[in-house]
Design an enzyme around this catalytic site. Structure first.
Site, PDB file in Angstrom:
ATOM      1  N   ASP A  98      62.300   0.972  30.046  1.00 19.16           N
ATOM      2  CA  ASP A  98      61.663  -0.200  30.585  1.00 19.16           C
ATOM      3  C   ASP A  98      60.214  -0.180  30.393  1.00 19.16           C
ATOM      4  OD1 ASP A  98      60.789  -2.174  32.469  1.00 19.16           O
ATOM      5  OD2 ASP A  98      62.590  -2.065  33.775  1.00 19.16           O
ATOM      6  N   LYS A 129      64.737  -2.392  27.223  1.00 17.70           N
ATOM      7  CA  LYS A 129      64.310  -3.396  27.754  1.00 17.70           C
ATOM      8  C   LYS A 129      62.811  -3.787  27.316  1.00 17.70           C
ATOM      9  CE  LYS A 129      65.141  -4.611  32.059  1.00 17.70           C
ATOM     10  NZ  LYS A 129      64.764  -4.733  33.697  1.00 17.70           N
TER      11      LYS A 129
END
Ligand code: PRP
Length: 176
Positions: free
Chosen positions: A102, A130
């Site tokens: 992330d 992501k």
């Protein structure tokens, strides 16, 4: 976020299985003669790790590390090692296994920590990425699926410790 979040499927169990097979083939190609140590980052990676190693038919070892972040979110200096690897990794070929990258802060911490132990090589495999949330640059050697900038759950990934058991990967929709 409502107390009972709405989940929208992003990747089915079959799509994940195909992705894990693709990653296993790449990893086999590069590591079959290297007797690597695969190091999962707990907790989220345990489902992916379990499926991945059952597709790898060559000598390997499994280890885990566990991190904690505190003080309201992750930021450099707020991530701590809670559980280290148990075996010596100096001179060994190490592949870190993540469920999701992330901000990149956890992975960066793990790679720096393990790098100090002088492995022969140190690479990174993640099932999902992501990139829209990245705060630090991370070089991913084996990448499964790119996910949108939504909170995702399932296949090991939790929301407040819930939904790790889901066989697919889902986006949580904010109903509020
Ligand atoms: C998740 C995931 C990664 C990390 C990625 O773990 O498993 O380790 O976050 O986030 P980052 O790139 O922003 O650092 P989490 O902290 O949710 O713990 P868990 O795996 O125990 O659920």
């Amino acid at each position: 976020m409502s107390s009972e979040p709405k989940l929208t499927i992003l990747f089915t169990r079959d799509e994940i299985t195909a992705t894990v097979k693709k990653l296993a083939a790449e990893i086999r190609q590069d590591y079959q003669d290297k007797h690597p140590i695969l190091i999962g980052v707990l907790k989220g990676s345990f489902v992916f790790m379990a499926d991945l190693i059952r597709l790898l038919d060559f000598p390997l070892e499994v280890e885990f590390v566990r991190l904690s972040s505190y003080g309201g979110g992750k930021s450099p200096g707020k991530i701590k090692l809670v559980q280290d690897v148990q075996s010596k990794i100096e001179g060994r070929h190490v592949l870190v296994i993540e469920d999701i990258i992330d901000t990149g802060l956890t992975t960066t911490f793990v790679l720096e920590h393990l790098g100090k132990k002088k492995p022969a090589s140190l690479k990174l495999c993640t099932l999902t990425d992501k990139p829209s949330r990245r705060e630090v640059t991370v070089n991913i050697d084996y990448l499964g699926l790119t996910v949108p900038n939504k909170f995702i759950v399932g296949y090991g990934i939790d929301w407040n410790e819930r939904f790790r058991y889901l066989p697919g990967i889902y986006a949580m929709e904010d109903e509020g």
